[in-house]
Design an enzyme around this catalytic site. Sequence first.
Site, PDB file in Angstrom:
ATOM      1  N   SER A 132       2.501   3.109   2.455  1.00 35.63           N
ATOM      2  CA  SER A 132       1.341   3.911   2.850  1.00 35.63           C
ATOM      3  C   SER A 132       0.035   3.553   2.158  1.00 35.63           C
ATOM      4  CB  SER A 132       1.636   5.401   2.642  1.00 35.63           C
ATOM      5  OG  SER A 132       2.379   5.910   3.722  1.00 35.63           O
ATOM      6  N   LYS A 135      -2.891   2.693   4.360  1.00 37.81           N
ATOM      7  CA  LYS A 135      -3.889   3.650   4.842  1.00 37.81           C
ATOM      8  C   LYS A 135      -5.234   3.492   4.138  1.00 37.81           C
ATOM      9  CE  LYS A 135      -0.552   7.249   6.204  1.00 37.81           C
ATOM     10  NZ  LYS A 135       0.730   6.706   5.717  1.00 37.81           N
ATOM     11  N   SER A 320      -1.189  11.687   3.388  1.00 35.93           N
ATOM     12  CA  SER A 320      -0.545  10.500   3.961  1.00 35.93           C
ATOM     13  C   SER A 320      -0.139  10.744   5.415  1.00 35.93           C
ATOM     14  CB  SER A 320       0.680  10.101   3.126  1.00 35.93           C
ATOM     15  OG  SER A 320       1.024   8.748   3.347  1.00 35.93           O
TER      16      SER A 320
END
Length: 486
Positions: A132, A135, A320
């Site tokens: 993640s 991102k 997230s």
Amino acid sequence: MGKRDRERGAGRVRRMLVGVLVLALLAGAGVAWQTGWAERWWDELRADAGTPDPAAVAPPSTVDIPPVVVPAALAPAADGAAALDPAAVRQALAPLDSPDLGRHVIAAVGPLEGTGLTYEAAEGAGVAIPASTTKVVTAAAALFLLGPERTFATTTVLDTSGTTPRLVLVGGGDPLLARSPGRPAGGATYDPARADVRTLAKRTARALRRSGVTTVELGFDDGLFSGPSVHPSWKPEYIPDEVNPVSALWVDEGRALPGRGAVADPALEAATAFAQALARRGVTVTGGPTRGAAPAGGTEVGRVTSPTVAQIVQRLIEVSDNAAAEVLLRHAGIADQGDGSFAGGQRAVERALVANGIDLRGSVLYDGSGLSRDNRLAPGVLVDVLRLAASADHPQLRPLLTALPVAGYTGSLTDRMDLGPAAGRGRVRAKTGTLTGVTTLAGIAVDAHGHLMAFALMADRVKKVKGLPARVAMDNAAAGLGACLC
């Protein structure tokens, strides 16, 4: 990320100078961050800017007011350009030597301002699965290509050329469009007010009544995005636990109401919810909603607008949010490539990085959320993206930094970095990344000298049974940066 690997997530988008951002990192401000009081206070000050400042009002002539004495600074000013001591950085990152992290651990650390890296370690390939932390890159590219104030509208368009007027619900790619008004329950410290189809139905019904229309056929247009709605590299179990098929028209990120199972067609689900809301407003809908492009000559009769890109970024980084990241990736692809697909978004992100002088170092990304295990990212790229967001030349990227969770207090770091150096809590802001066998962190830290640094720590060959100890080891390394005299 798989259900068993889900990152726990629990603030507000503020455009502030990096110096103000740093103050929020200090441990003494931790409680204010945790409770949200500091952020509400800041926003209330800005909202009340039109109210006269009591300090600016002259006192009565009979009152003798002593001069105001400004206290000394509570902490030294943060310095993002100061050179870091390589030996001290290396010592702070000693927890990365833990065998729990596996055989492939790579990292990069450098001053938040400037170029070059104070510390760079790579065993084997210099890229790793980012999970993640992807991102961070997606959000930066979206802010750069779309701008922080960009919003996305969901509209209704009326075509009266047929026997029965045809109303079309047009998806504009609002990632946070909801079924009904109100903020969702959850642990996020910040959740922007969302547009919803119930409000859109209310506005549309009012406009239809003014035109004398009480019965319509209903269509829906989700054609803004293209290509597959699910990336072929995603594990099947990610749907719907971690993300739903990506759509330019959905409600509640494509999730079904409790007890109704998975949503196979998010756009149809959104249109059905809209039809029900429209009926409650006295408009008869004949038949069921049908998919089709909005008529070019139709008249817009209703509109609701999403939060800004900056607000969406604030939420998606803090908790997230996989779905919001994938929608922003497609908007980036449309803005830069005219292609709202995974591939178009990936090309847009790559071009945005290269256009800003960031060397990809062999990195390649296939999605916006980091769910793809085919993604590869060099830690130096993450450091450079964070530096770009901190640059005075790119104030539109500042929401990325303000969105990063605060260690020990907010978002996906609420319950992390509590076992390492105590000074690390509140002095580190970072985006987490977790997949089976993968643990990553990328963010910024201010050390005990007030030196600001950007860092990225990555391990992608962690044994399954070592997942939690590996995360603790990486947390300890990041906390060490906040505690060190670098």
